[in-house]
Write a protein that holds these residues in place. Structure first.
Motif, PDB file in Angstrom:
ATOM      1  N   PHE A 106      14.670 -34.347 -32.183  1.00 16.05           N
ATOM      2  CA  PHE A 106      14.889 -33.629 -33.440  1.00 16.05           C
ATOM      3  C   PHE A 106      14.958 -34.606 -34.617  1.00 16.05           C
ATOM      4  O   PHE A 106      14.395 -34.335 -35.681  1.00 16.05           O
ATOM      5  CB  PHE A 106      16.183 -32.815 -33.365  1.00 16.05           C
ATOM      6  CG  PHE A 106      16.464 -32.013 -34.611  1.00 16.05           C
ATOM      7  CD1 PHE A 106      15.782 -30.830 -34.855  1.00 16.05           C
ATOM      8  CD2 PHE A 106      17.401 -32.449 -35.542  1.00 16.05           C
ATOM      9  CE1 PHE A 106      16.025 -30.089 -36.003  1.00 16.05           C
ATOM     10  CE2 PHE A 106      17.654 -31.714 -36.686  1.00 16.05           C
ATOM     11  CZ  PHE A 106      16.958 -30.536 -36.919  1.00 16.05           C
ATOM     12  N   MET A 107      15.624 -35.747 -34.422  1.00 13.78           N
ATOM     13  CA  MET A 107      15.718 -36.743 -35.486  1.00 13.78           C
ATOM     14  C   MET A 107      14.344 -37.302 -35.828  1.00 13.78           C
ATOM     15  O   MET A 107      14.012 -37.516 -37.002  1.00 13.78           O
ATOM     16  CB  MET A 107      16.663 -37.867 -35.076  1.00 13.78           C
ATOM     17  CG  MET A 107      18.125 -37.455 -34.944  1.00 13.78           C
ATOM     18  SD  MET A 107      18.855 -36.864 -36.497  1.00 13.78           S
ATOM     19  CE  MET A 107      18.959 -38.377 -37.425  1.00 13.78           C
ATOM     20  N   ILE A 108      13.536 -37.548 -34.806  1.00 15.36           N
ATOM     21  CA  ILE A 108      12.174 -38.051 -35.050  1.00 15.36           C
ATOM     22  C   ILE A 108      11.352 -37.013 -35.805  1.00 15.36           C
ATOM     23  O   ILE A 108      10.642 -37.336 -36.765  1.00 15.36           O
ATOM     24  CB  ILE A 108      11.493 -38.427 -33.722  1.00 15.36           C
ATOM     25  CG1 ILE A 108      12.205 -39.613 -33.077  1.00 15.36           C
ATOM     26  CG2 ILE A 108      10.010 -38.753 -33.942  1.00 15.36           C
ATOM     27  CD1 ILE A 108      11.743 -39.926 -31.673  1.00 15.36           C
ATOM     28  N   LEU A 109      11.462 -35.762 -35.374  1.00 16.86           N
ATOM     29  CA  LEU A 109      10.743 -34.680 -36.031  1.00 16.86           C
ATOM     30  C   LEU A 109      11.187 -34.540 -37.490  1.00 16.86           C
ATOM     31  O   LEU A 109      10.355 -34.421 -38.400  1.00 16.86           O
ATOM     32  CB  LEU A 109      10.993 -33.369 -35.281  1.00 16.86           C
ATOM     33  CG  LEU A 109      10.293 -32.119 -35.827  1.00 16.86           C
ATOM     34  CD1 LEU A 109       8.786 -32.241 -35.662  1.00 16.86           C
ATOM     35  CD2 LEU A 109      10.803 -30.868 -35.123  1.00 16.86           C
ATOM     36  N   LYS A 110      12.497 -34.573 -37.716  1.00 14.88           N
ATOM     37  CA  LYS A 110      13.029 -34.467 -39.071  1.00 14.88           C
ATOM     38  C   LYS A 110      12.548 -35.624 -39.939  1.00 14.88           C
ATOM     39  O   LYS A 110      12.173 -35.442 -41.099  1.00 14.88           O
ATOM     40  CB  LYS A 110      14.558 -34.426 -39.023  1.00 14.88           C
ATOM     41  CG  LYS A 110      15.213 -34.187 -40.377  1.00 14.88           C
ATOM     42  CD  LYS A 110      16.699 -33.879 -40.233  1.00 14.88           C
ATOM     43  CE  LYS A 110      17.490 -35.060 -39.759  1.00 14.88           C
ATOM     44  NZ  LYS A 110      18.960 -34.864 -39.892  1.00 14.88           N
ATOM     45  N   GLY A 111      12.548 -36.825 -39.368  1.00 17.55           N
ATOM     46  CA  GLY A 111      12.088 -37.987 -40.109  1.00 17.55           C
ATOM     47  C   GLY A 111      10.618 -37.901 -40.464  1.00 17.55           C
ATOM     48  O   GLY A 111      10.212 -38.270 -41.580  1.00 17.55           O
ATOM     49  N   LEU A 112       9.794 -37.409 -39.540  1.00 14.77           N
ATOM     50  CA  LEU A 112       8.365 -37.244 -39.816  1.00 14.77           C
ATOM     51  C   LEU A 112       8.133 -36.242 -40.943  1.00 14.77           C
ATOM     52  O   LEU A 112       7.298 -36.459 -41.824  1.00 14.77           O
ATOM     53  CB  LEU A 112       7.636 -36.787 -38.551  1.00 14.77           C
ATOM     54  CG  LEU A 112       7.274 -37.871 -37.537  1.00 14.77           C
ATOM     55  CD1 LEU A 112       6.727 -37.226 -36.260  1.00 14.77           C
ATOM     56  CD2 LEU A 112       6.251 -38.842 -38.117  1.00 14.77           C
ATOM     57  N   VAL A 113       8.863 -35.137 -40.909  1.00 15.00           N
ATOM     58  CA  VAL A 113       8.719 -34.126 -41.960  1.00 15.00           C
ATOM     59  C   VAL A 113       9.092 -34.723 -43.313  1.00 15.00           C
ATOM     60  O   VAL A 113       8.385 -34.548 -44.313  1.00 15.00           O
ATOM     61  CB  VAL A 113       9.581 -32.884 -41.655  1.00 15.00           C
ATOM     62  CG1 VAL A 113       9.635 -31.950 -42.855  1.00 15.00           C
ATOM     63  CG2 VAL A 113       9.034 -32.146 -40.443  1.00 15.00           C
ATOM     64  N   LYS A 114      10.215 -35.428 -43.345  1.00 17.69           N
ATOM     65  CA  LYS A 114      10.672 -36.018 -44.608  1.00 17.69           C
ATOM     66  C   LYS A 114       9.679 -37.034 -45.150  1.00 17.69           C
ATOM     67  O   LYS A 114       9.293 -36.991 -46.328  1.00 17.69           O
ATOM     68  CB  LYS A 114      12.031 -36.695 -44.413  1.00 17.69           C
ATOM     69  CG  LYS A 114      13.214 -35.761 -44.284  1.00 17.69           C
ATOM     70  CD  LYS A 114      14.482 -36.594 -44.121  1.00 17.69           C
ATOM     71  CE  LYS A 114      15.730 -35.738 -44.023  1.00 17.69           C
ATOM     72  NZ  LYS A 114      16.932 -36.576 -43.832  1.00 17.69           N
ATOM     73  N   LYS A 115       9.291 -37.984 -44.285  1.00  9.48           N
ATOM     74  CA  LYS A 115       8.463 -39.094 -44.753  1.00  9.48           C
ATOM     75  C   LYS A 115       6.988 -38.716 -44.882  1.00  9.48           C
ATOM     76  O   LYS A 115       6.390 -38.811 -45.970  1.00  9.48           O
ATOM     77  CB  LYS A 115       8.620 -40.285 -43.805  1.00  9.48           C
ATOM     78  CG  LYS A 115       7.546 -41.359 -43.931  1.00  9.48           C
ATOM     79  CD  LYS A 115       7.468 -41.935 -45.340  1.00  9.48           C
ATOM     80  CE  LYS A 115       6.349 -42.961 -45.445  1.00  9.48           C
ATOM     81  NZ  LYS A 115       6.131 -43.404 -46.834  1.00  9.48           N
ATOM     82  N   ALA A 116       6.386 -38.327 -43.749  1.00  6.25           N
ATOM     83  CA  ALA A 116       4.936 -38.168 -43.708  1.00  6.25           C
ATOM     84  C   ALA A 116       4.452 -36.901 -44.399  1.00  6.25           C
ATOM     85  O   ALA A 116       3.301 -36.849 -44.847  1.00  6.25           O
ATOM     86  CB  ALA A 116       4.451 -38.185 -42.248  1.00  6.25           C
TER      87      ALA A 116
ATOM     88  N   ASP B  95      16.199 -41.583 -39.962  1.00  3.27           N
ATOM     89  CA  ASP B  95      16.205 -40.521 -38.946  1.00  3.27           C
ATOM     90  C   ASP B  95      15.337 -40.905 -37.751  1.00  3.27           C
ATOM     91  O   ASP B  95      15.738 -40.733 -36.592  1.00  3.27           O
ATOM     92  CB  ASP B  95      15.697 -39.208 -39.544  1.00  3.27           C
ATOM     93  CG  ASP B  95      16.676 -38.587 -40.521  1.00  3.27           C
ATOM     94  OD1 ASP B  95      17.860 -38.968 -40.498  1.00  3.27           O
ATOM     95  OD2 ASP B  95      16.254 -37.721 -41.315  1.00  3.27           O
ATOM     96  N   MET B  96      14.136 -41.421 -38.035  1.00  2.00           N
ATOM     97  CA  MET B  96      13.243 -41.813 -36.940  1.00  2.00           C
ATOM     98  C   MET B  96      13.819 -42.973 -36.144  1.00  2.00           C
ATOM     99  O   MET B  96      13.726 -43.011 -34.914  1.00  2.00           O
ATOM    100  CB  MET B  96      11.862 -42.167 -37.489  1.00  2.00           C
ATOM    101  CG  MET B  96      11.021 -40.951 -37.839  1.00  2.00           C
ATOM    102  SD  MET B  96       9.322 -41.375 -38.300  1.00  2.00           S
ATOM    103  CE  MET B  96       9.523 -41.559 -40.065  1.00  2.00           C
ATOM    104  N   ALA B  97      14.432 -43.936 -36.845  1.00  7.04           N
ATOM    105  CA  ALA B  97      15.041 -45.071 -36.159  1.00  7.04           C
ATOM    106  C   ALA B  97      16.159 -44.602 -35.230  1.00  7.04           C
ATOM    107  O   ALA B  97      16.244 -45.024 -34.064  1.00  7.04           O
ATOM    108  CB  ALA B  97      15.591 -46.068 -37.179  1.00  7.04           C
TER     109      ALA B  97
END
Length: 491
Positions: free
Chosen positions: A212-222, A267-269
């Motif tokens: 979920f953190m990786i997904l959230k980070g991807l949405v935010k950044k990418a 978040d991704m880290a």
């Protein structure tokens, strides 16, 4: 020579490309991490193999990010490992403090050379009224982050707060851990080193939280940050040629961009570390919800603000030496924090203004308390002033120079016509929708975010996979031509 296209692609994947450093939000990293994790899951129960494998991958990851400058990281790891053994309070040497100071200077010398040499030369040239040629110095990615980690480790060992690490591989693992290596969070040794020797047990909720953190980070950044960045880049390229309203929207766009960019990386880290069985500290807690600049710094880049507090503000004296000195220590700390962000006077100014904001808030809070005002009544005003104070200072963070920053602010102050709102909505509807979505995600309460993470963790594997595919498809739909680097890589 490699004539086969497949072999050429594989060779390229393992080679360093200065123009295309390895990024979390790239397809190349996704492939590499999938391969890495597949092997990791086979060996993670064996501590020596796990440490050696992750250490090797972390150094490779940093090589892919900064090339030969991975040796800089190796040198610091070796020197500080042995130095800490000597600095331990068990070594009762009369010159321990002197050696600590020399070691801190040694660690900072790398950062000063790579990041501030040209800044110093530019200022000397200005004062001497001479023209010095700039040196071609490459800035290794993340040098500011791992330098602060090594310094905190040495200081904590010196003070006896932690025992020195007795295994060079373990210390190298800590310092080079790839999820947080290049842009934080800044991890304290006392929080991370004990995890290296613990047995790793994977739980379903932990894996769900990581994904979920990786997904959230991807949405935010990418998705969000990269999209709104296109508009911010356009306006700040020549703010004087755009209306005040367009500059105002650019300020809001960059305010969202820098949050989604940096918190997205964090978040991704955190998510990648969780998939490997390690926990990293939170780095953001909805900072734009803050009701004061003091609260903002308790929510924004938490690992840096607490580092500045513990290793600069408190050692200088903190609030123990009277109110007047407290303000001085506070200002000096924020000036250092601003200068840490970049080798430019505009970052020093940014830090100084935040220091002034903290000072004003403390005075204002004391005055309001003495006058008996109901703070609940002032909450909406507190939020509005805090948010726009932070957003306005982000203009100096983003602009290439003071001239550009003040031009944008002048346009907003004197040439803003709200009649532009309707045409803006008509011509830039997608941008406005992305900004609304981005801020809405930010302003969701922490409890609701926890519920969303819990719900995501309960979904079947196929449902999780479908959500990832959907997000990747959206990213491809809105992406720019090239993979955009993270803003904080330059720091």
């Amino acid at each position: 020579m490699l004539d086969h296209p497949l072999l050429e692609n594989i060779a390229q994947m393992f080679a360093y490309d200065k123009k295309a450093p390895l990024l979390f939000n790239s397809g190349e990293f996704l492939v590499l991490f999938t391969a890495f994790l597949s092997i990791y899951l086979l060996i993670y129960k064996h501590k020596f193999a796990r440490v050696l494998y992750v250490l090797a991958f972390s150094l490779f990851f940093y090589y892919k990010s900064s090339g030969i400058y991975v040796l800089n990281l190796v040198v610091l790891a070796v020197v500080d490992y042995y130095a800490a053994l000597w600095l331990s309070p068990a070594k009762e040497h009369p010159r321990r403090k002197l050696w600590l100071v020399l070691l801190i200077i040694f660690n900072l010398s790398f950062l000063l050379y790579f990041k501030y040499t040209n800044f110093i030369l530019d200022n000397i040239a200005y004062l001497a009224q001479k023209d010095f040629k700039k040196l071609d110095i490459f800035l290794p990615i993340g040098v500011s982050f791992y330098t602060f980690q090594t310094i905190s480790y040495l200081v904590d060992v010196y003070k006896g707060e932690i025992k020195p690490c007795r295994n060079l591989m373990d210390f190298g693992f800590y310092l080079s851990f790839f999820p947080q290596l290049v842009a934080g969070p800044i991890v304290r040794a006392k929080d991370f080193l004990p995890q290296i020797n613990q047995d790793i047990v994977f739980r379903r909720d932990q894996m769900g939280d990581g994904l979920f953190m990786i997904l959230k980070g991807l949405v935010k950044k990418a998705l969000i940050a990269n999209y709104v960045a296109q508009y911010a880049d356009l306006i700040y390229g020549a703010p004087g040629t755009y209306s005040g309203f367009e500059n105002l929207m650019a300020m809001y766009a960059y305010t969202l961009q820098i949050y989604c960019d940096f918190s997205g990386y964090s978040d991704m880290a955190i998510g990648l570390a969780l998939l490997m069985g390690f926990r990293l500290p939170d780095n953001f807690r909805s900072p734009y919800n803050s009701l004061s600049i003091t609260e903002f710094w308790r929510r924004w880049h938490i690992s840096l603000s607490t580092w500045l507090r513990d290793y600069i503000y408190i050692p200088m004296g903190g609030n123990r030496k009277g109110e007047e000195k407290q303000w001085l220590f506070l200002m000096l700390t924020m000036l250092i924090g601003g200068f840490w962000h970049g080798a430019s006077w505009k970052f020093v100014f940014w830090g100084a203004m935040h220091g002034a904001g903290l000072f004003v808030h403390k005075i204002f809070s004391k005055t309001v308390k003495d006058m008996g005002f109901n703070r609940q009544v002032l909450r909406p005003l507190d939020w509005f002033v805090t948010f726009h104070f932070v957003a306005l200072l982000w203009v100096f963070f983003r602009a290439e120079s003071f001239v550009v920053a003040f031009k944008s602010i002048t346009q907003m102050a004197f040439h803003t016509d709200w009649a532009y709102l309707i045409p803006f909505m008509q011509t830039r509807g997608a941008l406005l929708a992305m900004m609304v979505i981005g801020f809405a995600i930010h302003f969701i309460s922490e409890k609701d975010k926890e519920r969303m993470a819990e719900y995501f963790g309960t979904l079947p594997v196929l449902a999780k996979a479908a959500i990832f595919v959907l997000v990747i498809q959206l990213i491809l739909q809105f992406q720019t031509e090239n993979v955009q680097p993270f803003i904080y890589f330059q720091f």
